[in-house]
Design a protein around this motif. Structure first.
Motif, PDB file in Angstrom:
ATOM      1  N   ASN A   1       0.831  -1.204   0.000  1.00  0.00           N
ATOM      2  CA  ASN A   1       0.000   0.000   0.000  1.00  0.00           C
ATOM      3  C   ASN A   1       0.870   1.260   0.000  1.00  0.00           C
ATOM      4  OD1 ASN A   1      -2.296   1.584   0.076  1.00  0.00           O
ATOM      5  ND2 ASN A   1      -2.538   1.421   2.285  1.00  0.00           N
TER       6      ASN A   1
ATOM      7  N   LYS B   1       3.878   1.476  -1.216  1.00  0.00           N
ATOM      8  CA  LYS B   1       4.554   1.558  -2.505  1.00  0.00           C
ATOM      9  C   LYS B   1       3.633   2.180  -3.552  1.00  0.00           C
ATOM     10  CE  LYS B   1       7.858  -1.273  -4.511  1.00  0.00           C
ATOM     11  NZ  LYS B   1       8.388  -2.602  -4.814  1.00  0.00           N
ATOM     12  N   GLU B   2       2.329   1.803  -3.486  1.00  0.00           N
ATOM     13  CA  GLU B   2       1.353   2.346  -4.433  1.00  0.00           C
ATOM     14  C   GLU B   2       0.979   3.783  -4.100  1.00  0.00           C
ATOM     15  OE1 GLU B   2      -1.897  -0.389  -4.238  1.00  0.00           O
ATOM     16  OE2 GLU B   2      -0.778  -2.005  -5.202  1.00  0.00           O
ATOM     17  N   HIS B   3       0.948   4.111  -2.825  1.00  0.00           N
ATOM     18  CA  HIS B   3       0.554   5.445  -2.369  1.00  0.00           C
ATOM     19  C   HIS B   3       1.602   5.966  -1.392  1.00  0.00           C
ATOM     20  CE1 HIS B   3      -3.338   4.463  -4.101  1.00  0.00           C
ATOM     21  NE2 HIS B   3      -3.372   3.362  -3.352  1.00  0.00           N
TER      22      HIS B   3
ATOM     23  N   VAL C   1       3.882   8.198   1.022  1.00  0.00           N
ATOM     24  CA  VAL C   1       3.624   9.347   1.884  1.00  0.00           C
ATOM     25  C   VAL C   1       4.736  10.364   1.626  1.00  0.00           C
ATOM     26  CG1 VAL C   1       3.385  10.111   4.273  1.00  0.00           C
ATOM     27  CG2 VAL C   1       2.540   7.870   3.597  1.00  0.00           C
TER      28      VAL C   1
END
Length: 183
Positions: free
Chosen positions: A73, A75-77, A79
């Motif tokens: 998660n 890696k996809e989004h 911070v």
């Protein structure tokens, strides 16, 4: 057991808001028979504690899958556009899971202790269990965000049923309210 001065039984004294007679050394404690809803409630509190601990054990067993899902998660989004440090995520998840495990054990022990005291007719134990149930629901909703944790949902359902059984009108005399002026 009856009071030698007034001839009252412990149940009669409890209804008047008085404590049972003290048990002196060598005396056999009287057998207290809790109403059936209170006895069922006791076992539901115990079961709820076991389910809470079992849920945390299941999370500890599935820890790596949880870490992998969080890393995927992140890696996809990302911070702030920064890549996540896998070691830091693993350390944080491990710490969180052990803290939750400790909390579940604490809840289970407190549920068992105060359910035992409530089974003996202690009104304040019933109140403490009520506060514990509210706290459990708040933790579920606020801290965990209402996430779908089957174990936590089952434990919350068991706690709700146990609490309802302890507040039934048929058992209200078993938990006497102590007035300001004792008779």
């Amino acid at each position: 057991m009856s009071d030698s001065k007034t001839g009252e039984t412990d149940d009669e004294r409890r209804k008047r808001g008085r404590a049972p007679d003290p048990i002196l050394p060598g005396m056999v404690p009287p057998k207290i028979t809790a109403p059936k809803p209170v006895a069922i409630s006791f076992w539901l509190w115990i079961l709820a504690g076991v389910v809470l601990v079992a849920g945390q054990i299941a999370l500890l067993v599935l820890k790596q899958e949880l870490i992998d899902g969080i890393l995927k998660n992140l890696k996809e989004h990302p911070v702030d556009g920064q890549p996540a440090d896998p070691a830091l995520v693993a350390s944080g998840v491990t710490t969180l899971l052990w803290m939750l495990f400790g909390g579940a054990i604490t809840f289970a022990v407190l549920f068992a202790l105060f359910a035992y005291k409530a089974r003996e007719g202690t009104r304040s134990a019933r109140t403490v269990l009520t506060v514990g149930a509210v706290f459990l629901v708040l933790v579920e909703l606020l801290v965990l965000g209402g996430s779908l944790n089957v174990f936590l949902l089952v434990a919350t359902l068991l706690v709700a049923i146990a609490l309802i059984l302890m507040y039934l009108p048929s058992v209200s005399d078993y938990f006497p309210k102590v007035g300001r002026n004792l008779p």
